[in-house]
Scaffold this motif. Structure first.
Motif, PDB file in Angstrom:
ATOM      1  N   ASP A 214       0.744  -1.031  -0.051  1.00 45.38           N
ATOM      2  CA  ASP A 214       0.110   0.010   0.002  1.00 45.38           C
ATOM      3  C   ASP A 214       0.857   1.346   0.021  1.00 45.38           C
ATOM      4  OD1 ASP A 214       1.032  -0.110   2.519  1.00 45.38           O
ATOM      5  OD2 ASP A 214      -0.818   0.058   3.581  1.00 45.38           O
ATOM      6  N   ARG A 215       1.817   1.004  -0.399  1.00 46.00           N
ATOM      7  CA  ARG A 215       2.983   2.331  -0.188  1.00 46.00           C
ATOM      8  C   ARG A 215       2.800   3.212  -1.502  1.00 46.00           C
ATOM      9  NH1 ARG A 215       8.803  -0.626   0.784  1.00 46.00           N
ATOM     10  NH2 ARG A 215       7.507  -2.435   0.244  1.00 46.00           N
ATOM     11  N   LEU A 216       1.885   2.499  -2.714  1.00 43.70           N
ATOM     12  CA  LEU A 216       1.436   3.007  -3.838  1.00 43.70           C
ATOM     13  C   LEU A 216       0.413   2.761  -4.276  1.00 43.70           C
ATOM     14  CD1 LEU A 216       1.901   0.923  -6.449  1.00 43.70           C
ATOM     15  CD2 LEU A 216       4.487   1.491  -5.612  1.00 43.70           C
ATOM     16  N   THR A 217      -0.447   3.697  -5.150  1.00 44.02           N
ATOM     17  CA  THR A 217      -1.747   3.210  -5.758  1.00 44.02           C
ATOM     18  C   THR A 217      -1.426   3.317  -7.441  1.00 44.02           C
ATOM     19  OG1 THR A 217      -3.089   4.143  -3.844  1.00 44.02           O
ATOM     20  CG2 THR A 217      -4.017   3.899  -6.002  1.00 44.02           C
ATOM     21  N   LEU A 218      -1.935   2.254  -8.099  1.00 43.49           N
ATOM     22  CA  LEU A 218      -1.604   2.195  -9.325  1.00 43.49           C
ATOM     23  C   LEU A 218      -3.109   2.584  -9.948  1.00 43.49           C
ATOM     24  CD1 LEU A 218      -0.102   1.396 -11.938  1.00 43.49           C
ATOM     25  CD2 LEU A 218      -0.824  -0.791 -11.771  1.00 43.49           C
TER      26      LEU A 218
ATOM     27  N   GLY B  15      15.009   0.197  -7.757  1.00 40.02           N
ATOM     28  CA  GLY B  15      15.259   1.548  -7.197  1.00 40.02           C
ATOM     29  C   GLY B  15      13.786   2.128  -6.539  1.00 40.02           C
ATOM     30  N   LEU B  16      12.785   1.647  -7.067  1.00 40.96           N
ATOM     31  CA  LEU B  16      11.529   2.035  -6.409  1.00 40.96           C
ATOM     32  C   LEU B  16      11.288   1.330  -5.075  1.00 40.96           C
ATOM     33  CD1 LEU B  16       8.645   1.692  -9.106  1.00 40.96           C
ATOM     34  CD2 LEU B  16       9.506   3.684  -8.015  1.00 40.96           C
ATOM     35  N   ALA B  17      11.829   0.160  -4.763  1.00 42.47           N
ATOM     36  CA  ALA B  17      11.927  -0.352  -3.492  1.00 42.47           C
ATOM     37  C   ALA B  17      12.631   0.214  -2.534  1.00 42.47           C
ATOM     38  CB  ALA B  17      12.310  -1.911  -3.675  1.00 42.47           C
ATOM     39  N   ASP B  18      13.849   0.569  -2.958  1.00 39.77           N
ATOM     40  CA  ASP B  18      14.648   1.496  -2.120  1.00 39.77           C
ATOM     41  C   ASP B  18      14.238   2.506  -1.833  1.00 39.77           C
ATOM     42  OD1 ASP B  18      17.404   1.986  -0.955  1.00 39.77           O
ATOM     43  OD2 ASP B  18      17.392   3.517  -2.744  1.00 39.77           O
ATOM     44  N   ALA B  19      13.476   3.331  -2.959  1.00 38.69           N
ATOM     45  CA  ALA B  19      13.246   4.988  -2.609  1.00 38.69           C
ATOM     46  C   ALA B  19      11.912   4.795  -1.879  1.00 38.69           C
ATOM     47  CB  ALA B  19      12.896   5.535  -4.121  1.00 38.69           C
ATOM     48  N   LEU B  20      11.158   3.942  -1.807  1.00 38.90           N
ATOM     49  CA  LEU B  20      10.004   3.951  -0.744  1.00 38.90           C
ATOM     50  C   LEU B  20      10.177   3.039   0.446  1.00 38.90           C
ATOM     51  CD1 LEU B  20       7.408   3.010  -3.664  1.00 38.90           C
ATOM     52  CD2 LEU B  20       8.129   5.245  -2.878  1.00 38.90           C
ATOM     53  N   GLY B  21      11.415   2.650   0.604  1.00 35.55           N
ATOM     54  CA  GLY B  21      11.869   2.175   1.867  1.00 35.55           C
ATOM     55  C   GLY B  21      11.237   0.808   2.195  1.00 35.55           C
TER      56      GLY B  21
ATOM     57  N   LEU C 298       2.027   3.374 -17.292  1.00 40.92           N
ATOM     58  CA  LEU C 298       1.578   3.027 -15.919  1.00 40.92           C
ATOM     59  C   LEU C 298       1.596   4.406 -14.911  1.00 40.92           C
ATOM     60  CD1 LEU C 298       3.169  -0.299 -14.981  1.00 40.92           C
ATOM     61  CD2 LEU C 298       0.688   0.088 -15.890  1.00 40.92           C
ATOM     62  N   PHE C 299       0.327   5.057 -14.410  1.00 40.63           N
ATOM     63  CA  PHE C 299       0.513   6.293 -13.608  1.00 40.63           C
ATOM     64  C   PHE C 299       0.295   5.629 -12.054  1.00 40.63           C
ATOM     65  CE2 PHE C 299      -1.762   9.527 -11.469  1.00 40.63           C
ATOM     66  CZ  PHE C 299      -0.786  10.525 -11.387  1.00 40.63           C
ATOM     67  N   LEU C 300       1.123   6.063 -11.170  1.00 40.47           N
ATOM     68  CA  LEU C 300       0.969   5.733  -9.788  1.00 40.47           C
ATOM     69  C   LEU C 300       1.131   6.974  -8.995  1.00 40.47           C
ATOM     70  CD1 LEU C 300       4.100   5.285  -8.693  1.00 40.47           C
ATOM     71  CD2 LEU C 300       4.034   3.530 -10.272  1.00 40.47           C
ATOM     72  N   THR C 301       0.385   6.882  -7.799  1.00 37.51           N
ATOM     73  CA  THR C 301       0.578   7.818  -6.772  1.00 37.51           C
ATOM     74  C   THR C 301       1.220   7.189  -5.508  1.00 37.51           C
ATOM     75  OG1 THR C 301      -1.696   7.533  -6.047  1.00 37.51           O
ATOM     76  CG2 THR C 301      -1.147   9.348  -7.578  1.00 37.51           C
ATOM     77  N   LEU C 302       1.954   8.023  -4.640  1.00 35.74           N
ATOM     78  CA  LEU C 302       2.438   7.468  -3.636  1.00 35.74           C
ATOM     79  C   LEU C 302       2.017   7.869  -2.345  1.00 35.74           C
ATOM     80  CD1 LEU C 302       6.176   8.462  -5.108  1.00 35.74           C
ATOM     81  CD2 LEU C 302       5.159   6.245  -5.347  1.00 35.74           C
ATOM     82  N   ARG C 303       2.224   7.143  -1.457  1.00 38.53           N
ATOM     83  CA  ARG C 303       1.496   7.164  -0.039  1.00 38.53           C
ATOM     84  C   ARG C 303       2.258   8.237   0.922  1.00 38.53           C
ATOM     85  NH1 ARG C 303       1.109   2.431   3.961  1.00 38.53           N
ATOM     86  NH2 ARG C 303       3.065   3.042   4.589  1.00 38.53           N
TER      87      ARG C 303
ATOM     88  N   GLY D  60       1.813  12.411  -9.204  1.00 35.57           N
ATOM     89  CA  GLY D  60       2.518  11.019  -8.946  1.00 35.57           C
ATOM     90  C   GLY D  60       3.724  10.923 -10.152  1.00 35.57           C
ATOM     91  N   LEU D  61       3.810   9.572 -10.450  1.00 38.23           N
ATOM     92  CA  LEU D  61       4.993   9.265 -11.479  1.00 38.23           C
ATOM     93  C   LEU D  61       4.089   8.438 -12.609  1.00 38.23           C
ATOM     94  CD1 LEU D  61       7.575   7.782  -8.811  1.00 38.23           C
ATOM     95  CD2 LEU D  61       7.754   9.871  -9.826  1.00 38.23           C
TER      96      LEU D  61
END
Length: 403
Positions: A318-322, A397-403, A333-338, A377-378
């Protein structure tokens, strides 16, 4: 993917792009793809060879003529149109403004036009501004934010008073491919014209302007490996009925009637080279057949990578929403971040040479329909030259950036 389906040789295709030697993993492709060597060579060869105004007496004149004829034929093959209906323009936005100003002269109070919440602003604002000047009503085809699909109930907005419907063939934000032919059929029932923004769609398909039901279609070669310019395609008979502003000495012949000033012959040659490169990826007796086959190979490759990315995004919880959810859509793909600002994640990925842009993407109406702030978003956009190593770097990279 069936084992007997022709596949794309991605490694060989990547070798066509000198810029990929930079090591950047490009996921910014909906904003513009990288340029292959053959396109740069065609531009340089045309620009530095004998070149003058069009004609047939001298090689410099013939070179210019060949560039124009080649461009019209290539774009026509790409979208299943007719060369005599292909117009060059500075950009798809500029062409849409041009045609909106011309068409709106035939509108009057009591008429209405219909635009869509799925569209890039270049297929919204020119029509809204033209409608305001002409005093006509604007109606909307709505987006269902829960599905990312066009709400077909809003087709009732197309009425006997409708003069034009403007609709994207694929959302540059969500990737959604709306049922353009269905909308066009409804528009044609009431005698309205249909203007299709195929900028994003053409980068992932070989569109068929007739099957779509598009009366006017725009695309941008720099979204499919070509140089920065635009093309408008229509039935030459329709173009004959339109009277744009033009200089007195300039030709009134279609499609030249719509092209202001001397054409950039070198860019036209670059567009032809880009179309030929795509066609070289497919099989068939004609260039159109090869383009359609190549589009199928590219789509299969992009779909496989898109599904890998989607599976990886699920792993981030749930760290992001697609928000790209439509049943029919491109590999975008467009996604927003929590818990993170999009700009922050963009910067962290950029430090890994992974380019995933944050921004408005000129999709203001889509953001509003989704109930999201603009620039929230991204966007991850695939192209034929992306490969599994790009996807690996993106997901790491996303896994690292979003912790």
């Amino acid at each position: 993917m069936p084992a007997d389906l022709p596949v794309l040789d991605v490694a060989a295709f990547r070798a066509e792009f000198p810029s990929l030697e930079s090591g950047i993993a490009h996921f910014d492709n909906p904003g513009g793809t990288q340029t292959p060597r053959v396109v740069g060579d065609a531009i340089a060869r045309t620009l530095t060879g004998p070149l003058s105004q069009r004609g047939s007496a001298l090689v410099s004149q013939r070179n210019a003529e060949d560039a124009v004829v080649g461009f019209r034929a290539a774009v026509a093959d790409l979208v299943a149109g007719r060369p005599g209906g292909v117009v060059h323009g500075r950009s798809a936005t500029a062409l849409t403004y041009d045609v909106s100003r011309t068409l709106s002269r035939t509108w009057s109070p009591g008429d209405d036009i219909v635009v869509s919440e799925l569209d890039h602003d270049s297929n919204v604002r020119p029509w809204l501004q033209a409608a305001e000047r002409a005093g006509v009503t604007v109606r909307w085809l709505r987006l269902d934010p829960a599905t990312g699909e066009l709400d077909l109930a809003s087709l009732e907005e197309i009425t006997e008073r409708t003069r034009l419907v403007a609709l994207t063939a694929a959302s540059n934000l969500l990737g959604t491919r709306p049922p353009v032919a269905t909308v066009a059929a409804r528009a044609h029932e009431v005698g309205a014209l249909v203007h299709v923004d195929a900028v994003h769609h053409t980068a992932h398909a070989a569109p068929d302007i007739t099957a779509m039901g598009a009366d006017l279609l725009v695309c941008s070669p720099y979204k499919f490996f070509g140089p920065h310019c635009g093309a408008l395609v229509a039935d030459p008979a329709l173009l004959e009925t339109l009277r744009p502003d033009k200089l007195l000495p300039s030709t009134d012949v279609v499609p030249e009637r719509f092209e202001l000033g001397t054409l950039p012959y070198e860019l036209l040659a670059g567009v032809t080279a880009a179309v030929d490169l795509i066609a070289s990826l497919g099989s068939g007796d004609t260039r159109r057949e090869r383009l359609v086959d190549a589009a199928g190979r590219i789509a299969a490759h992009e779909l496989r990578l898109r599904e890998r990315i989607e599976d990886g995004l699920v792993g981030l919880g749930d760290r992001l929403t697609l928000h790209s959810r439509a049943a029919s859509r491109t590999s975008t793909l467009f996604l927003t971040l929590r818990d993170h600002a999009p700009g922050e994640v963009f910067e962290r990925l950029a430090r890994r040479d992974v380019l995933v842009p944050a921004g408005t993407f000129y999709a203001h109406e889509t953001f509003r329909a989704l109930g999201l702030p603009v620039d929230s978003g991204l966007r991850i956009g695939l192209a034929a030259y992306n490969d599994d190593s790009d996807v690996d770097r993106l997901l790491d990279g996303l896994a690292d950036a979003l912790g």
